[in-house]
Scaffold this motif. Structure first.
Motif, PDB file in Angstrom:
ATOM      1  N   LYS A 107       9.980   2.498   4.053  1.00  0.00           N
ATOM      2  CA  LYS A 107       9.023   1.397   4.152  1.00  0.00           C
ATOM      3  C   LYS A 107       9.392   0.277   3.185  1.00  0.00           C
ATOM      4  N   SER A 108       9.728   0.640   1.956  1.00  0.00           N
ATOM      5  CA  SER A 108      10.129  -0.357   0.962  1.00  0.00           C
ATOM      6  C   SER A 108      11.401  -1.081   1.388  1.00  0.00           C
ATOM      7  N   LEU A 128       0.824  -1.200   0.000  1.00  0.00           N
ATOM      8  CA  LEU A 128       0.000   0.000   0.000  1.00  0.00           C
ATOM      9  C   LEU A 128       0.861   1.254   0.000  1.00  0.00           C
ATOM     10  N   PRO A 129       0.405   2.324  -0.642  1.00  0.00           N
ATOM     11  CA  PRO A 129       1.171   3.572  -0.679  1.00  0.00           C
ATOM     12  C   PRO A 129       1.213   4.221   0.698  1.00  0.00           C
ATOM     13  N   VAL A 130       2.358   4.816   1.038  1.00  0.00           N
ATOM     14  CA  VAL A 130       2.562   5.334   2.381  1.00  0.00           C
ATOM     15  C   VAL A 130       1.648   6.519   2.688  1.00  0.00           C
ATOM     16  N   LEU A 131       1.126   7.156   1.665  1.00  0.00           N
ATOM     17  CA  LEU A 131       0.317   8.346   1.906  1.00  0.00           C
ATOM     18  C   LEU A 131      -1.021   8.046   2.591  1.00  0.00           C
ATOM     19  N   ILE A 132      -1.422   6.769   2.673  1.00  0.00           N
ATOM     20  CA  ILE A 132      -2.661   6.454   3.373  1.00  0.00           C
ATOM     21  C   ILE A 132      -2.411   6.027   4.820  1.00  0.00           C
ATOM     22  N   PHE A 133      -1.140   6.102   5.275  1.00  0.00           N
ATOM     23  CA  PHE A 133      -0.792   5.631   6.607  1.00  0.00           C
ATOM     24  C   PHE A 133      -0.782   6.764   7.635  1.00  0.00           C
ATOM     25  N   GLU A 134      -0.930   6.383   8.888  1.00  0.00           N
ATOM     26  CA  GLU A 134      -0.659   7.275  10.001  1.00  0.00           C
ATOM     27  C   GLU A 134       0.669   6.844  10.627  1.00  0.00           C
ATOM     28  N   PRO A 135       1.379   7.741  11.319  1.00  0.00           N
ATOM     29  CA  PRO A 135       2.701   7.396  11.844  1.00  0.00           C
ATOM     30  C   PRO A 135       2.611   6.564  13.129  1.00  0.00           C
ATOM     31  N   MET A 136       2.041   5.393  13.008  1.00  0.00           N
ATOM     32  CA  MET A 136       1.858   4.484  14.130  1.00  0.00           C
ATOM     33  C   MET A 136       1.723   3.077  13.560  1.00  0.00           C
ATOM     34  N   THR A 137       2.172   2.074  14.291  1.00  0.00           N
ATOM     35  CA  THR A 137       2.023   0.696  13.841  1.00  0.00           C
ATOM     36  C   THR A 137       0.810   0.054  14.516  1.00  0.00           C
ATOM     37  N   MET A 138       0.454  -1.126  14.029  1.00  0.00           N
ATOM     38  CA  MET A 138      -0.674  -1.839  14.599  1.00  0.00           C
ATOM     39  C   MET A 138      -0.415  -2.211  16.046  1.00  0.00           C
ATOM     40  N   ARG A 156       8.508   2.654  17.803  1.00  0.00           N
ATOM     41  CA  ARG A 156       8.867   4.080  17.790  1.00  0.00           C
ATOM     42  C   ARG A 156      10.097   4.338  16.914  1.00  0.00           C
ATOM     43  N   LEU A 157      10.969   3.324  16.809  1.00  0.00           N
ATOM     44  CA  LEU A 157      12.253   3.488  16.132  1.00  0.00           C
ATOM     45  C   LEU A 157      12.184   3.232  14.629  1.00  0.00           C
ATOM     46  N   ARG A 158      11.017   2.842  14.123  1.00  0.00           N
ATOM     47  CA  ARG A 158      10.907   2.594  12.684  1.00  0.00           C
ATOM     48  C   ARG A 158      11.180   3.873  11.892  1.00  0.00           C
ATOM     49  N   PRO A 159      12.099   3.840  10.952  1.00  0.00           N
ATOM     50  CA  PRO A 159      12.427   5.058  10.189  1.00  0.00           C
ATOM     51  C   PRO A 159      11.294   5.515   9.274  1.00  0.00           C
ATOM     52  N   ASP A 160      10.497   4.575   8.749  1.00  0.00           N
ATOM     53  CA  ASP A 160       9.388   4.993   7.889  1.00  0.00           C
ATOM     54  C   ASP A 160       8.291   5.680   8.706  1.00  0.00           C
ATOM     55  N   ARG A 161       8.013   5.137   9.886  1.00  0.00           N
ATOM     56  CA  ARG A 161       7.014   5.748  10.761  1.00  0.00           C
ATOM     57  C   ARG A 161       7.439   7.161  11.169  1.00  0.00           C
ATOM     58  N   TYR A 162       8.720   7.298  11.539  1.00  0.00           N
ATOM     59  CA  TYR A 162       9.219   8.592  11.993  1.00  0.00           C
ATOM     60  C   TYR A 162       9.239   9.612  10.850  1.00  0.00           C
ATOM     61  N   ALA A 163       9.637   9.183   9.642  1.00  0.00           N
ATOM     62  CA  ALA A 163       9.657  10.100   8.497  1.00  0.00           C
ATOM     63  C   ALA A 163       8.252  10.612   8.198  1.00  0.00           C
ATOM     64  N   LEU A 164       7.266   9.738   8.289  1.00  0.00           N
ATOM     65  CA  LEU A 164       5.890  10.165   8.064  1.00  0.00           C
ATOM     66  C   LEU A 164       5.451  11.143   9.148  1.00  0.00           C
ATOM     67  N   GLU A 165       5.842  10.878  10.378  1.00  0.00           N
ATOM     68  CA  GLU A 165       5.507  11.785  11.473  1.00  0.00           C
ATOM     69  C   GLU A 165       6.091  13.169  11.233  1.00  0.00           C
ATOM     70  N   MET A 166       7.271  13.209  10.619  1.00  0.00           N
ATOM     71  CA  MET A 166       7.932  14.472  10.314  1.00  0.00           C
ATOM     72  C   MET A 166       7.413  15.105   9.024  1.00  0.00           C
ATOM     73  N   GLY A 167       6.515  14.424   8.319  1.00  0.00           N
ATOM     74  CA  GLY A 167       5.918  14.978   7.116  1.00  0.00           C
ATOM     75  C   GLY A 167       6.676  14.710   5.837  1.00  0.00           C
ATOM     76  N   LEU A 223       6.953  12.360   3.160  1.00  0.00           N
ATOM     77  CA  LEU A 223       6.329  11.176   2.571  1.00  0.00           C
ATOM     78  C   LEU A 223       7.283  10.417   1.666  1.00  0.00           C
ATOM     79  N   SER A 224       8.143  11.126   0.951  1.00  0.00           N
ATOM     80  CA  SER A 224       9.082  10.475   0.049  1.00  0.00           C
ATOM     81  C   SER A 224      10.026   9.561   0.823  1.00  0.00           C
ATOM     82  N   LYS A 225      10.593  10.074   1.897  1.00  0.00           N
ATOM     83  CA  LYS A 225      11.500   9.269   2.710  1.00  0.00           C
ATOM     84  C   LYS A 225      10.739   8.139   3.395  1.00  0.00           C
TER      85      LYS A 225
END
Length: 454
Positions: A370-371, A84-94, A350-361, A363-365
């Motif tokens: 995530k990939s 799924l594309p990262v733009l539909i995610f929130e910066p949190m895991t299940m 908390r340490l996931r780099p994709d989650r943190y990048a999304l939290e920081m806004g 989306l590209s990173k």
């Protein structure tokens, strides 16, 4: 007001915000789809929906491309087979989403201290309902990496640990405990993609033990439906029954989540009864899962007793206004290192780099990270298969128990107690490690640094 008892019937969600008014134009031009129901659950006009859509991250051309790529999955379970594309995610895991149930844990303290067995069920049922206010967020949480964990302390004396124990199928396990309760869950989600909506079936076993009397409660939640997934205004509904059973006494709560009708009629409403072991109604419960729950003693016909009043047992806390991800204050605590224990595990969400990048806004990173994580997960699977090894979770053990649910059988994982020993040793340590996203690499891997391994 309330529904009498019935059978048994929550979830994780994804969202794509777009204009409500553009629905017919796009659907009629794509695949010949007809009869896809579109409801504005707030009972408002299209102008409001369009304004909301403009705040989203989903561009029209991206939405149409995504629709075309997803059409082959209509009718399928897409839990673990679709990137799924990262733009539909929130910066949190299940795993973090599972921890949000702890916000109103004071209700469990009240239940544990309560002598009335029926009021005890009122408190615990209200606690389980409270999480639905958080689950209505329409961004999708990240799927955990196999071996990923989430730890939380500094909230009502609770120690919370969750771990992703299986990747195919995706299964999460969690354990939480304080002086009043023990909470255990094995969670496996099954989905059915229906084009513009997604049905989510919670194949889980949830058990709660109250320590004073040792009673054990088991929950069966209702399914969830994500509406207007691609076209229209995305919204969440959980129509069906939630059944909470006292396995010790046979008493139970049956609550009916009203389905949302046209113009929002019935949305959020929950009604039902607390029953004794003879299936006689004792207390009626009513309210809205995004607002509050109340209770009142009733007669055998389910009617309120004379000289009794409807009393509120739970009310949702105030939330930040105009929050980017519709987070509550507690959701921000869940994401914060302030709720992290000393010597946080490197596998923590908390340490996931994709989650943190999304939290920081960024989306590209977030998308590239995530990939990268998903490719490392596939590489580790190849190594494991080449060595003929099975993945073994650290904090939970797979049992030989198979629990039936309304939507299929579930393999049960049990907390093995090792985390308590680990945490006690870490807390006694004199060294102070400041674990944060800048200094600690996310590492849930079974075979270490896979970039070096390959």
């Amino acid at each position: 007001m309330a529904q009498n008892q019935g059978g048994a019937g929550g979830g994780f969600f994804s969202s794509i915000a777009s204009s409500f008014s553009s629905f017919k134009e796009h659907v009629n031009g794509l695949l010949g789809y007809e009869g896809l129901e579109v409801i504005d659950p707030e009972g408002k006009g299209t102008e409001d929906a369009e304004i909301e859509a403009e705040r989203g991250r989903w561009k029209g051309e991206e939405r149409d491309s995504y629709w075309r790529s997803m059409q082959k999955y209509v009718g399928a379970d897409i839990t673990s087979m679709v990137t799924l594309p990262v733009l539909i995610f929130e910066p949190m895991t299940m795993l973090q989403k599972m921890a949000e149930l702890m916000e109103y844990s004071q209700l469990l303290e009240q239940a544990d201290n309560c002598q009335d067995p029926y009021m005890r069920l009122v408190y615990t049922a209200s606690w389980f309902i409270s999480v639905y206010n958080a689950l209505q967020r329409t961004w999708k949480p990240f799927n955990p990496i196999l071996g990923e964990t989430y730890e939380m302390i500094n909230h009502c004396g609770i120690t919370f640990i969750a771990e992703q124990v299986s990747h195919h199928p995706p299964i999460s396990a969690a354990h939480a405990e304080n002086e009043h309760f023990v909470y255990d869950i094995t969670s496996k989600v099954k989905t059915k993609f229906l084009g513009n909506s997604l049905d989510v079936y919670p194949l889980g076993r949830t058990r709660l033990k109250l320590k004073k009397d040792g009673v054990i409660l088991e929950l069966v939640p209702p399914p969830t439906k994500v509406n207007n997934l691609i076209f229209g205004r995305t919204w969440i509904d959980s129509p069906g029954e939630m059944v909470l059973t006292n396995l010790t006494t046979g008493d139970k709560v049956v609550l009916y989540f009203q389905p949302c009708g046209w113009f929002g009629a019935g949305r959020y409403e929950v009604d039902g009864y607390v029953y004794n072991s003879d299936e006689e109604p004792k207390i009626l419960m009513t309210g809205k899962w995004n607002e509050s729950m109340s209770y009142q003693p009733c007669d055998l016909e389910g009617e309120p007793l004379e000289d009794t009043d409807l009393k509120e047992v739970w009310r949702v806390a105030e939330a930040p206004e105009d929050d980017k991800f519709q987070y509550t204050y507690f959701a921000h605590k869940v994401n914060s290192f302030d709720t992290a224990p000393k010597k946080l595990l490197a596998s923590d969400s908390r340490l996931r780099p994709d989650r943190y990048a999304l939290e920081m806004g960024d989306l590209s990173k977030a998308g590239s990270e995530k990939s990268f994580l998903e490719e490392k997960q596939r590489a580790e699977k190849r190594i494991r298969e080449s060595r003929n090894q099975e993945f073994i979770p650290k904090w939970f053990d797979m049992t030989d128990q198979i629990a039936p649910t309304p939507w299929g059988d579930l393999e049960i994982y049990e907390y093995n107690g090792q985390y308590a020993k680990h945490r006690a040793a870490a807390d006694k340590s004199n060294s102070v490690e400041q674990v944060n996203i800048e200094t600690t690499e996310f590492n849930p891997w079974q075979f270490g640094n896979l970039t070096e391994t390959e």
